[in-house]
Write a protein that holds these residues in place. Structure first.
Motif, PDB file in Angstrom:
ATOM      1  N   MET B  31     -11.156 -24.124  10.692  1.00  0.00           N
ATOM      2  CA  MET B  31     -10.285 -23.093  10.146  1.00  0.00           C
ATOM      3  C   MET B  31      -9.972 -23.483   8.716  1.00  0.00           C
ATOM      4  SD  MET B  31      -7.326 -21.551   9.267  1.00  0.00           S
ATOM      5  CE  MET B  31      -5.803 -22.389   9.743  1.00  0.00           C
ATOM      6  N   CYS B  94     -17.465 -30.528   9.894  1.00  0.00           N
ATOM      7  CA  CYS B  94     -16.284 -31.358   9.609  1.00  0.00           C
ATOM      8  C   CYS B  94     -16.598 -32.449   8.592  1.00  0.00           C
ATOM      9  CB  CYS B  94     -15.787 -31.984  10.913  1.00  0.00           C
ATOM     10  SG  CYS B  94     -14.260 -32.938  10.718  1.00  0.00           S
ATOM     11  N   HIS B  95     -15.615 -32.741   7.752  1.00  0.00           N
ATOM     12  CA  HIS B  95     -15.803 -33.766   6.721  1.00  0.00           C
ATOM     13  C   HIS B  95     -15.944 -35.169   7.331  1.00  0.00           C
ATOM     14  CE1 HIS B  95     -11.515 -34.403   7.427  1.00  0.00           C
ATOM     15  NE2 HIS B  95     -11.605 -35.529   6.747  1.00  0.00           N
ATOM     16  N   CYS B 101     -14.487 -29.439  13.575  1.00  0.00           N
ATOM     17  CA  CYS B 101     -13.232 -30.123  13.241  1.00  0.00           C
ATOM     18  C   CYS B 101     -12.337 -30.311  14.468  1.00  0.00           C
ATOM     19  CB  CYS B 101     -12.465 -29.309  12.193  1.00  0.00           C
ATOM     20  SG  CYS B 101     -13.290 -29.234  10.599  1.00  0.00           S
ATOM     21  N   PHE B 102     -12.613 -29.567  15.540  1.00  0.00           N
ATOM     22  CA  PHE B 102     -11.735 -29.604  16.724  1.00  0.00           C
ATOM     23  C   PHE B 102     -12.260 -30.592  17.766  1.00  0.00           C
ATOM     24  CE2 PHE B 102     -10.935 -25.513  14.724  1.00  0.00           C
ATOM     25  CZ  PHE B 102      -9.556 -25.474  14.696  1.00  0.00           C
ATOM     26  N   TYR B 103     -12.400 -31.837  17.367  1.00  0.00           N
ATOM     27  CA  TYR B 103     -12.973 -32.846  18.265  1.00  0.00           C
ATOM     28  C   TYR B 103     -11.906 -33.619  19.032  1.00  0.00           C
ATOM     29  CZ  TYR B 103     -11.978 -35.756  14.179  1.00  0.00           C
ATOM     30  OH  TYR B 103     -11.353 -36.373  13.123  1.00  0.00           O
TER      31      TYR B 103
END
Lengths: 121, 121
Positions: B31, B94-95, B101-103
């Motif tokens: 997001m 994800c960076h 990103c939702f790990y």
């Protein structure tokens, strides 16, 4: 590591954006907001409870309509400033009666509606 | 009806939240935020372009890392204050090097990481 709702990053209004995704179909149903207390209530009850910015009150999703969201899984992102919920959604998630709030699609520069309101719910 | 990025509802900072979902697997990847101009650039180029709140500049996703997002479909919600993108994601979104990103998942009150960083990307 024990999860603490206070460890997340909330905005200046004390809120965090929340994405609700259908646990079966993986359709994204809606985006709304929570504060730390509504998240704690969601985890305790298993019933997804947002914070209504317009009414400035807790919003147990479906409390009046019956279109409840049962929490299946909670995730947060790498920045700890967004939540992703897998939910079991009863009936429509959208106040317009559609399954998802994201029924408007942009195609070739035009807006098209992709869902009709659900009936018989 | 012709789509006008200005017709959406932006917050006081001129931004709208954007959910990026993998067009194939339907995994929610991240997001982030856009302003009207970054949305217009996204539609024109087909390369997802956010607004970086920390750097206060346009952020062509993957411009430096190569982990680009190609726009497949754009939707907005009933309140016109959130966007949902279907994207073709190259490599990790994800960076941290993870696909999504939702790990981080909350299970039985504990935080568990569900993904390893991708390698060879």
């Amino acid at each position: 590591m024990e999860f603490d709702p206070q460890s997340l990053t909330y905005n200046d209004a004390g809120l965090i954006p929340v994405i609700a995704q259908d646990a079966q179909s993986r359709e994204v149903l809606m985006m709304a907001w929570m504060n730390a207390e509504s998240l704690a209530r969601t985890l305790e009850s298993g019933q997804v409870t947002y914070w209504s910015r317009s009414r400035q009150e807790f919003w147990v999703k479906g409390a009046t309509s019956g279109h409840v969201q049962e929490l299946v899984e909670l995730r947060f992102d790498c920045d700890r400033d967004c939540l992703l919920l897998q939910v079991n959604q009863t009936g429509p998630a959208c106040h317009t009666g559609r399954r998802s709030c994201f029924y408007s699609k942009v195609e070739d520069g035009e807006v098209r509606e992709t869902q009709e309101p659900m009936t018989g719910e």
